[in-house]
Motif scaffolding. Structure first.
Motif, PDB file in Angstrom:
ATOM      1  N   LYS A 126     -44.989 -12.592 -67.451  1.00 52.89           N
ATOM      2  CA  LYS A 126     -45.307 -11.240 -66.995  1.00 52.89           C
ATOM      3  C   LYS A 126     -46.205 -11.287 -65.770  1.00 52.89           C
ATOM      4  CE  LYS A 126     -47.446  -6.921 -68.510  1.00 52.89           C
ATOM      5  NZ  LYS A 126     -48.126  -6.229 -69.626  1.00 52.89           N
ATOM      6  N   SER A 127     -47.182 -12.198 -65.780  1.00 52.15           N
ATOM      7  CA  SER A 127     -48.089 -12.316 -64.640  1.00 52.15           C
ATOM      8  C   SER A 127     -47.346 -12.718 -63.376  1.00 52.15           C
ATOM      9  CB  SER A 127     -49.192 -13.329 -64.945  1.00 52.15           C
ATOM     10  OG  SER A 127     -50.030 -13.519 -63.837  1.00 52.15           O
ATOM     11  N   ALA A 128     -46.396 -13.636 -63.514  1.00 52.42           N
ATOM     12  CA  ALA A 128     -45.647 -14.081 -62.343  1.00 52.42           C
ATOM     13  C   ALA A 128     -44.725 -12.990 -61.814  1.00 52.42           C
ATOM     14  CB  ALA A 128     -44.845 -15.334 -62.685  1.00 52.42           C
ATOM     15  N   LEU A 129     -44.280 -12.094 -62.686  1.00 54.17           N
ATOM     16  CA  LEU A 129     -43.362 -11.040 -62.265  1.00 54.17           C
ATOM     17  C   LEU A 129     -44.062  -9.867 -61.609  1.00 54.17           C
ATOM     18  CD1 LEU A 129     -40.932 -10.893 -65.319  1.00 54.17           C
ATOM     19  CD2 LEU A 129     -40.386 -11.702 -63.026  1.00 54.17           C
ATOM     20  N   LEU A 130     -45.388  -9.767 -61.751  1.00 51.64           N
ATOM     21  CA  LEU A 130     -46.107  -8.617 -61.208  1.00 51.64           C
ATOM     22  C   LEU A 130     -45.948  -8.517 -59.692  1.00 51.64           C
ATOM     23  CD1 LEU A 130     -49.437  -8.603 -63.272  1.00 51.64           C
ATOM     24  CD2 LEU A 130     -47.484  -7.049 -63.469  1.00 51.64           C
ATOM     25  N   ASN A 131     -45.838  -9.655 -59.005  1.00 44.21           N
ATOM     26  CA  ASN A 131     -45.696  -9.623 -57.556  1.00 44.21           C
ATOM     27  C   ASN A 131     -44.373  -9.024 -57.102  1.00 44.21           C
ATOM     28  OD1 ASN A 131     -48.173 -10.783 -57.041  1.00 44.21           O
ATOM     29  ND2 ASN A 131     -47.378 -12.871 -57.134  1.00 44.21           N
ATOM     30  N   TRP A 132     -43.413  -8.894 -58.028  1.00 46.57           N
ATOM     31  CA  TRP A 132     -42.084  -8.446 -57.638  1.00 46.57           C
ATOM     32  C   TRP A 132     -41.747  -7.060 -58.178  1.00 46.57           C
ATOM     33  CZ3 TRP A 132     -39.398 -11.228 -54.155  1.00 46.57           C
ATOM     34  CH2 TRP A 132     -39.855 -12.523 -53.910  1.00 46.57           C
ATOM     35  N   LEU A 139     -31.739 -15.496 -36.453  1.00 38.23           N
ATOM     36  CA  LEU A 139     -30.527 -14.778 -36.072  1.00 38.23           C
ATOM     37  C   LEU A 139     -29.647 -15.643 -35.152  1.00 38.23           C
ATOM     38  CD1 LEU A 139     -32.105 -11.279 -35.307  1.00 38.23           C
ATOM     39  CD2 LEU A 139     -31.025 -12.056 -37.425  1.00 38.23           C
ATOM     40  N   ASP A 140     -28.415 -15.186 -34.958  1.00 37.22           N
ATOM     41  CA  ASP A 140     -27.505 -15.909 -34.077  1.00 37.22           C
ATOM     42  C   ASP A 140     -28.011 -15.937 -32.645  1.00 37.22           C
ATOM     43  OD1 ASP A 140     -25.863 -16.318 -36.237  1.00 37.22           O
ATOM     44  OD2 ASP A 140     -24.586 -14.571 -35.809  1.00 37.22           O
ATOM     45  N   SER A 141     -28.810 -14.936 -32.283  1.00 39.09           N
ATOM     46  CA  SER A 141     -29.371 -14.883 -30.932  1.00 39.09           C
ATOM     47  C   SER A 141     -30.505 -15.879 -30.731  1.00 39.09           C
ATOM     48  CB  SER A 141     -29.877 -13.468 -30.633  1.00 39.09           C
ATOM     49  OG  SER A 141     -30.921 -13.113 -31.539  1.00 39.09           O
ATOM     50  N   GLY A 142     -30.953 -16.501 -31.821  1.00 35.89           N
ATOM     51  CA  GLY A 142     -32.063 -17.433 -31.741  1.00 35.89           C
ATOM     52  C   GLY A 142     -33.399 -16.822 -32.066  1.00 35.89           C
ATOM     53  N   ARG A 143     -33.474 -15.490 -32.115  1.00 39.39           N
ATOM     54  CA  ARG A 143     -34.716 -14.813 -32.459  1.00 39.39           C
ATOM     55  C   ARG A 143     -34.923 -14.815 -33.966  1.00 39.39           C
ATOM     56  NH1 ARG A 143     -37.643 -14.653 -28.176  1.00 39.39           N
ATOM     57  NH2 ARG A 143     -38.895 -13.015 -29.167  1.00 39.39           N
ATOM     58  N   LEU A 144     -36.149 -14.522 -34.397  1.00 35.21           N
ATOM     59  CA  LEU A 144     -36.481 -14.457 -35.818  1.00 35.21           C
ATOM     60  C   LEU A 144     -36.487 -13.018 -36.288  1.00 35.21           C
ATOM     61  CD1 LEU A 144     -39.398 -17.064 -36.055  1.00 35.21           C
ATOM     62  CD2 LEU A 144     -37.003 -17.387 -36.677  1.00 35.21           C
ATOM     63  N   GLU A 145     -35.924 -12.795 -37.461  1.00 38.18           N
ATOM     64  CA  GLU A 145     -35.936 -11.468 -38.074  1.00 38.18           C
ATOM     65  C   GLU A 145     -36.882 -11.489 -39.268  1.00 38.18           C
ATOM     66  OE1 GLU A 145     -32.361  -8.628 -39.199  1.00 38.18           O
ATOM     67  OE2 GLU A 145     -32.840  -9.959 -40.881  1.00 38.18           O
ATOM     68  N   TYR A 146     -37.807 -10.544 -39.274  1.00 39.25           N
ATOM     69  CA  TYR A 146     -38.764 -10.424 -40.365  1.00 39.25           C
ATOM     70  C   TYR A 146     -38.454  -9.159 -41.149  1.00 39.25           C
ATOM     71  CZ  TYR A 146     -41.518 -13.969 -37.921  1.00 39.25           C
ATOM     72  OH  TYR A 146     -41.936 -15.124 -37.313  1.00 39.25           O
ATOM     73  N   LYS A 147     -38.158  -9.324 -42.433  1.00 37.31           N
ATOM     74  CA  LYS A 147     -37.855  -8.187 -43.303  1.00 37.31           C
ATOM     75  C   LYS A 147     -38.903  -8.126 -44.408  1.00 37.31           C
ATOM     76  CE  LYS A 147     -33.622  -7.209 -44.178  1.00 37.31           C
ATOM     77  NZ  LYS A 147     -32.226  -7.232 -44.723  1.00 37.31           N
ATOM     78  N   TYR A 148     -39.604  -7.006 -44.476  1.00 31.54           N
ATOM     79  CA  TYR A 148     -40.697  -6.833 -45.448  1.00 31.54           C
ATOM     80  C   TYR A 148     -40.324  -5.735 -46.427  1.00 31.54           C
ATOM     81  CZ  TYR A 148     -45.464  -6.405 -47.234  1.00 31.54           C
ATOM     82  OH  TYR A 148     -46.580  -6.392 -48.038  1.00 31.54           O
ATOM     83  N   THR A 149     -40.491  -6.019 -47.710  1.00 33.47           N
ATOM     84  CA  THR A 149     -40.152  -5.064 -48.763  1.00 33.47           C
ATOM     85  C   THR A 149     -41.432  -4.500 -49.358  1.00 33.47           C
ATOM     86  OG1 THR A 149     -38.135  -6.285 -49.276  1.00 33.47           O
ATOM     87  CG2 THR A 149     -38.920  -4.715 -50.920  1.00 33.47           C
ATOM     88  N   GLU A 150     -41.574  -3.190 -49.299  1.00 32.69           N
ATOM     89  CA  GLU A 150     -42.774  -2.521 -49.796  1.00 32.69           C
ATOM     90  C   GLU A 150     -42.358  -1.273 -50.570  1.00 32.69           C
ATOM     91  OE1 GLU A 150     -47.152  -1.259 -47.985  1.00 32.69           O
ATOM     92  OE2 GLU A 150     -45.389  -1.327 -46.685  1.00 32.69           O
ATOM     93  N   ASN A 151     -42.847  -1.183 -51.828  1.00 29.65           N
ATOM     94  CA  ASN A 151     -42.489  -0.066 -52.701  1.00 29.65           C
ATOM     95  C   ASN A 151     -40.973   0.072 -52.851  1.00 29.65           C
ATOM     96  OD1 ASN A 151     -45.230   0.636 -53.022  1.00 29.65           O
ATOM     97  ND2 ASN A 151     -45.170   1.860 -51.136  1.00 29.65           N
ATOM     98  N   GLY A 152     -40.299  -1.072 -52.892  1.00 32.23           N
ATOM     99  CA  GLY A 152     -38.865  -1.067 -53.093  1.00 32.23           C
ATOM    100  C   GLY A 152     -38.042  -0.773 -51.866  1.00 32.23           C
ATOM    101  N   GLN A 153     -38.706  -0.559 -50.722  1.00 32.35           N
ATOM    102  CA  GLN A 153     -37.993  -0.205 -49.509  1.00 32.35           C
ATOM    103  C   GLN A 153     -38.123  -1.325 -48.483  1.00 32.35           C
ATOM    104  OE1 GLN A 153     -36.100   2.521 -49.233  1.00 32.35           O
ATOM    105  NE2 GLN A 153     -36.695   3.111 -51.327  1.00 32.35           N
ATOM    106  N   PRO A 154     -37.031  -2.018 -48.164  1.00 29.66           N
ATOM    107  CA  PRO A 154     -37.101  -3.059 -47.134  1.00 29.66           C
ATOM    108  C   PRO A 154     -37.098  -2.451 -45.738  1.00 29.66           C
ATOM    109  CG  PRO A 154     -34.877  -2.911 -48.005  1.00 29.66           C
ATOM    110  CD  PRO A 154     -35.698  -1.930 -48.790  1.00 29.66           C
ATOM    111  N   ARG A 155     -37.828  -3.081 -44.836  1.00 30.04           N
ATOM    112  CA  ARG A 155     -37.831  -2.652 -43.440  1.00 30.04           C
ATOM    113  C   ARG A 155     -37.949  -3.879 -42.552  1.00 30.04           C
ATOM    114  NH1 ARG A 155     -43.208  -2.007 -41.210  1.00 30.04           N
ATOM    115  NH2 ARG A 155     -44.813  -2.419 -42.788  1.00 30.04           N
TER     116      ARG A 155
END
Length: 428
Positions: free
Chosen positions: A10-16, A146-162
């Motif tokens: 349960k403790s390990a799942l709290l972060n998710w 990405l295929d362009s060589g750039r990095l994509e950062y996706k952050y998930t907060e309150n169930g909403q990825p951005r």
């Protein structure tokens, strides 16, 4: 997944909580792919339950968070001044956002690097101006090339990825091999942490049994299944440390023979001691700094010497990493400006070493007395802004004049003495 206590799972799942998870969410499943050779599932939360790991992470993060960090500007003559007029000075040196001091901000950054191998800071803007630096939870961030060589950062907060643009994020990487992300220390060292968890659990269970590891209860005849179950329930009344000392009655001709164990062997002192050293080695922390006092003869005997080795071998790589990432991500490669931690703050706990440092700097013309007084939060004194040297503690720009005036006064005094003695011949 191997069997784990419900509380630990349960403790390990709290972060998710609130984070969408799929079969391709590698960050989540990697938490459960970290089973060590000892059978323990090693996660960040379970690792922090180890006293040695807790002490190492706390020592590194709290020590660095107490070091002042300032933004400086290089001058044309090679000197530097605090860039207090720079729009980022307040964010870097005092308050990165409305909720955090710089100490709390750095504590979270260093702890993230120690446990997750990465730290992420979002740059909040109003127009083109950066108005806040917000640290992010590394377990909720995914990084993709990405295929362009750039990095994509996706952050998930309150169930909403951005998706966060690369220019709006400061990514501080720990030790790694691919240059994209730092390696997850807890996952890479799962056998080290899992072995320490198993050793602690085995020792604690011995205490739970009242320091009696096991015993043999013998009977002349074979017991039936219900008799064994009844006997087992009766024996539970004599188990655990709170029941130690109770008298057990052996019935039906049964005899109990205890298996004694050396208390040191029961606690597995050598195994657990070695586990502490392994964890300290993993974080690069001297064992004596987390209370492990066995093998410290190889370290310096003075507090100043210990701090110097700790600074050089452990803190300096982390400090340089943070400084360079701030220069790269916040200052737009403007070589006039740079950030630097003031490591002299480590001397605050050593009054004798700090006094020696300030005395040497002021008596050799490297620091004015008022600059030294500022470091000690003392009021400035009149005439304290001139550089002096140890010879006569005179201003540097008056050394020749002072020497000439002293010689002239000596010759004038000699003339007066000769005149009084009747000899008007001037001295050479």
């Amino acid at each position: 997944m191997s069997k784990e206590k419900p509380g630990r799972v349960k403790s390990a799942l709290l972060n998710w909580l609130g984070v969408p998870i799929s079969l391709t969410t590698g960050e989540f499943w990697s938490e459960w792919q970290g089973e060590s050779s000892s059978g323990k599932n090693v996660t960040v939360n379970s690792t922090m339950q180890l006293s040695a790991a807790w002490a190492c992470v706390r020592l590194l993060s709290q020590t660095i968070s107490t070091l002042p960090i300032k933004l400086y500007e290089r001058q044309a003559d090679g000197s530097r001044v605090a860039a207090s007029n720079h729009p980022l000075y307040r964010l870097i040196s005092r308050r990165p956002n409305a909720e955090m001091t710089i100490a709390r901000f750095m504590l979270m950054i260093v702890a993230s690097i120690c446990l997750w191998g990465n730290a992420f800071v979002e740059k909040r803007r109003v127009g083109n101006r950066i108005v806040a630096l917000v640290p992010m939870l590394p377990q909720n961030m995914t990084v993709k090339r990405l295929d362009s060589g750039r990095l994509e950062y996706k952050y998930t907060e309150n169930g909403q990825p951005r998706v966060i643009a690369e220019k709006d994020l400061m990514h501080i990487r720990g030790f790694g091999l691919d240059g994209v992300c730092g390696m997850l220390p807890v996952k890479t060292g799962r056998d080290i942490f899992g072995g320490a968890m198993s050793a602690d659990e085995a020792a604690y269970k011995v205490f739970a049994q009242g320091m009696q590891a096991s015993g043999i209860l013998s009977a002349e005849s074979t017991l039936k299944e219900d008799q064994r179950e009844s006997l087992r329930k009766n024996l539970e009344r004599f188990m655990s440390s709170k029941n130690a000392g109770k008298v057990m009655v052996a019935e039906a001709g049964m005899k109990y023979q205890s298996i004694t164990m050396n208390p040191e062997a029961a606690q597995m002192l050598q195994t657990r001691s070695f586990g502490i050293e392994e964890i300290c080695r993993w974080f690069g922390v001297p064992p004596f700094m987390v209370g492990h006092m066995d093998k410290q003869s190889s370290w310096a005997s003075s507090v100043e010497g210990m701090n110097l080795q700790f600074l050089t071998n452990t803190l300096r790589p982390i400090l340089e990493n943070i400084e360079q990432e701030i220069d790269r991500c916040l200052l737009d490669d403007d070589e006039r400006f740079y950030v630097e931690f003031n490591v002299e703050g480590l001397l605050r706990a050593d009054s004798a070493g700090r006094a020696t440092y300030l005395s040497t700097m002021t008596q050799n013309g490297l620091m004015t007395r008022n600059e030294g007084r500022r470091l000690e939060n003392l009021p400035l004194v009149e005439g304290g802004d001139k550089l002096t040297v140890q010879s006569n503690l005179v201003p540097l720009d008056q050394l020749g004049q002072q020497e000439g005036s002293d010689g002239e006064r000596a010759r004038a005094a000699m003339r007066e003495w000769l005149k009084a003695s009747g000899d008007d011949k001037p001295p050479a």
